[in-house]
Design an enzyme around this catalytic site. Sequence first.
Site, mmCIF file in Angstrom:
data_model
loop_
_atom_site.group_PDB
_atom_site.id
_atom_site.type_symbol
_atom_site.label_atom_id
_atom_site.label_comp_id
_atom_site.label_asym_id
_atom_site.label_seq_id
_atom_site.Cartn_x
_atom_site.Cartn_y
_atom_site.Cartn_z
ATOM 1 N N PRO A 1 15.304 68.598 36.645
ATOM 2 C CA PRO A 1 13.854 68.527 36.887
ATOM 3 C C PRO A 1 13.250 67.211 36.380
ATOM 4 O O PRO A 1 12.163 66.835 36.806
ATOM 5 C CB PRO A 1 13.299 69.722 36.106
ATOM 6 C CG PRO A 1 14.458 70.627 35.870
ATOM 7 C CD PRO A 1 15.676 69.745 35.805
ATOM 8 N N GLU B 1 20.572 74.372 29.416
ATOM 9 C CA GLU B 1 19.478 73.388 29.260
ATOM 10 C C GLU B 1 19.882 72.008 29.753
ATOM 11 O O GLU B 1 19.127 71.047 29.599
ATOM 12 C CB GLU B 1 19.034 73.314 27.789
ATOM 13 C CG GLU B 1 18.543 74.631 27.226
ATOM 14 C CD GLU B 1 17.388 75.240 28.027
ATOM 15 O OE1 GLU B 1 16.409 74.522 28.270
ATOM 16 O OE2 GLU B 1 17.488 76.431 28.405
ATOM 17 N N ARG C 1 23.712 65.769 57.376
ATOM 18 C CA ARG C 1 23.215 65.732 58.756
ATOM 19 C C ARG C 1 22.921 64.307 59.220
ATOM 20 O O ARG C 1 22.759 64.081 60.416
ATOM 21 C CB ARG C 1 21.985 66.633 58.921
ATOM 22 C CG ARG C 1 20.758 66.150 58.201
ATOM 23 C CD ARG C 1 19.612 67.137 58.315
ATOM 24 N NE ARG C 1 18.956 67.110 59.608
ATOM 25 C CZ ARG C 1 18.067 66.194 59.995
ATOM 26 N NH1 ARG C 1 17.746 65.196 59.177
ATOM 27 N NH2 ARG C 1 17.506 66.244 61.176
ATOM 28 N N ASP D 1 12.454 62.751 62.819
ATOM 29 C CA ASP D 1 12.190 63.693 61.731
ATOM 30 C C ASP D 1 10.911 63.346 60.995
ATOM 31 O O ASP D 1 10.579 62.173 60.838
ATOM 32 C CB ASP D 1 13.307 63.619 60.667
ATOM 33 C CG ASP D 1 14.612 64.224 61.141
ATOM 34 O OD1 ASP D 1 14.578 65.064 62.047
ATOM 35 O OD2 ASP D 1 15.656 63.843 60.582
HETATM 36 C C1 JAH Z 1 17.913 73.681 35.907
HETATM 37 C C2 JAH Z 1 20.176 72.291 35.124
HETATM 38 N N1 JAH Z 1 14.465 69.582 40.904
HETATM 39 C C3 JAH Z 1 14.966 70.906 40.958
HETATM 40 C C4 JAH Z 1 15.879 71.261 39.826
HETATM 41 C C5 JAH Z 1 17.080 70.638 39.635
HETATM 42 C C6 JAH Z 1 17.902 71.038 38.583
HETATM 43 C C7 JAH Z 1 17.479 72.059 37.731
HETATM 44 N N2 JAH Z 1 16.297 72.640 37.952
HETATM 45 C C8 JAH Z 1 15.513 72.256 38.966
HETATM 46 C C9 JAH Z 1 18.293 72.536 36.592
HETATM 47 C C10 JAH Z 1 18.675 74.134 34.831
HETATM 48 C C11 JAH Z 1 19.802 73.432 34.444
HETATM 49 C C12 JAH Z 1 19.439 71.837 36.185
#
Ligand code: JAH
Length: 274
Positions: free
Chosen positions: A94, A121, A163, A178
């Site tokens: 994230p 985490e 794709r 697209d």
């Molecule tokens: C959650 C490792 N951008 C979306 C996304 C990508 C990875 C993760 N969460 C959301 C994530 C927990 C552990 C990665």
Amino acid sequence: MRVDIISIFPEYFAPLDVSLMGKARDRGILDIRLHQLRDWTRDIHKTVDDTPYGGGPGMVMKPDIWGEAIDAVVAQGQPEGDVSVLPRMIVPTPSGRPFTQEVALDYAREPWLLFTPARYEGIDSRVMAEYGSRLRVDEVSIGDYVLAGGEAAVLVIVEAVGRLLPGVLGNACSVSDDSFAPGAMANLLEGPVYTKPPVWRGHEVPEILLSGHHGKIARWRRDEAFRRTLDKRPELLARLDSGTLDAHDRRVLEELERKASGDAFRAGPEDMAN
Ligand code: JAH
């Protein structure tokens, strides 16, 4: 393109056997190799995580296990031990840079991608530091929400990139038309689409699409793209490159913005439906 994925849930990637990605793999355009991270553990419990330094909730993935796994997968992929052949490493998180159509096109030009989706985490940050000095490492986000792990994000990225590979889509036009495709569709959403029958439950297909006037149809579609983008994603319209706009585009946008500001002035609860 070769794609390696190291995960504690390699079964998660079964959807890549299906449909367009499945066909790309059958044709040898996409060579996807799945690896179980736990294969590189040495303890009886196959431990991949540990408590975070500094305290706090959850667990962090151990750097030593990831290091062994990545070293082995990178070595496997080097033809006759040529250490100059290296994958681009992609870590979904994230806190990464946004994954966009531009990034997908960039990845589609790479011969080799290595995905390292985390659980818990995340991965001890020293893994990204170590490999960041040995190969290209991208920490990427597919959107502002938190998943239970990076696997679903890898599915999204592989499909968006897959794709775009030469020979995967039948119609070469469908890529440049697209939503978000660089050029005429950059920062634009596609408008509505229709097929037969011409009237369904009293809903008619817009007459222009039945006219056979290809020039007028292209113009109408572009107008609808502007209209929908202003409605659903106004922040995208603000990023439109003036170099991709002709005189007609400018007139249409001006007219839409004029109407939109009037709507905003009159806005009440009855206007809140989509
Ligand atoms: C959650 C490792 N951008 C979306 C996304 C990508 C990875 C993760 N969460 C959301 C994530 C927990 C552990 C990665």
